[in-house]
Design an enzyme around this catalytic site. Structure first.
Site, short mmCIF file in Angstrom:
data_model
loop_
_atom_site.label_atom_id
_atom_site.label_comp_id
_atom_site.label_asym_id
_atom_site.label_seq_id
_atom_site.Cartn_x
_atom_site.Cartn_y
_atom_site.Cartn_z
N VAL A 277 39.34 46.89 31.77
CA VAL A 277 38.74 46.21 32.92
C VAL A 277 37.32 45.77 32.54
CG1 VAL A 277 38.05 46.42 35.33
CG2 VAL A 277 40.12 47.59 34.52
N HIS B 106 32.31 50.67 33.44
CA HIS B 106 32.70 51.88 34.14
C HIS B 106 32.59 53.06 33.20
CE1 HIS B 106 36.26 49.84 32.51
NE2 HIS B 106 36.78 51.04 32.28
P1 AMP Z 1 39.39 51.02 30.55
O1 AMP Z 1 40.50 51.01 29.56
O2 AMP Z 1 38.23 51.90 30.11
O3 AMP Z 1 38.94 49.63 30.93
O4 AMP Z 1 39.96 51.74 31.84
C1 AMP Z 1 40.31 51.09 33.02
C2 AMP Z 1 40.75 52.14 34.00
O5 AMP Z 1 40.83 51.57 35.28
C3 AMP Z 1 42.12 52.77 33.70
O6 AMP Z 1 41.97 54.19 33.55
C4 AMP Z 1 42.96 52.40 34.93
O7 AMP Z 1 43.87 53.42 35.29
C5 AMP Z 1 41.88 52.20 35.97
N1 AMP Z 1 42.24 51.32 37.09
C6 AMP Z 1 42.77 50.08 37.01
N2 AMP Z 1 42.95 49.56 38.24
C7 AMP Z 1 42.48 50.49 39.12
C8 AMP Z 1 42.39 50.55 40.54
N3 AMP Z 1 42.79 49.54 41.32
N4 AMP Z 1 41.87 51.68 41.10
C9 AMP Z 1 41.47 52.70 40.33
N5 AMP Z 1 41.53 52.69 38.98
C10 AMP Z 1 42.04 51.61 38.38
#
Ligand code: AMP
Length: 122
Positions: A103, A107
């Site tokens: 994403v 974060h």
């Molecule tokens: P990353 O690979 O560090 O970008 O992690 C993205 C994280 O966002 C993953 O652990 C997903 O499970 C989480 N994620 C994606 N969509 C959502 C959402 N709508 N609400 C909560 N977490 C999410």
């Protein structure tokens, strides 16, 4: 350093704007903390800045000191609010391709509630 283009339609931007729901743990003027939709540990929350920053490269370059301090403070609060503070936990922020960031909005993952294991598996 390569210029980072922020995508305002990424899923976390939609959560900040209230266009899609999240399970909120904590909020302050600069940050939002919510539970990961696909938890990788008994405790798995995501701490995000409300400002439009792609990743830690972008945030550390452009965010105000107030925003940066608020982000760290939010991580500390998340550890206490989830109970991860007691047993220990891991903070991860994936950046770009090598970091496997999915994403494109900064974060920090906070993982705890059990032993998180080695820093990486090979
Ligand atoms: P990353 O690979 O560090 O970008 O992690 C993205 C994280 O966002 C993953 O652990 C997903 O499970 C989480 N994620 C994606 N969509 C959502 C959402 N709508 N609400 C909560 N977490 C999410």
């Amino acid at each position: 350093m390569k210029d980072l283009l922020y995508d305002p339609n990424n899923i976390f931007a939609k959560i900040i704007r209230g266009e899609i729901p999240c399970k909120k743990l904590d909020e302050c003027p600069h940050t939002l903390t919510f539970f990961d939709i696909n938890p990788q540990a008994p405790i798995h929350v995501l701490i995000i800045p409300k400002g439009s920053y792609v990743d830690m490269n972008d945030f550390s370059s452009r965010a105000s000191i107030e925003e940066q301090a608020a982000f760290i403070a939010a991580i500390g609060r998340a550890a206490k609010l989830t109970g991860a503070f007691e047993g220990g936990y891991r903070i991860i922020s994936n950046v770009g391709g090598f970091g496997h960031q999915e994403v494109p909005h900064l974060h920090a993952h906070l993982l705890g509630g059990e032993s998180i294991g080695p820093i990486r598996s090979r």
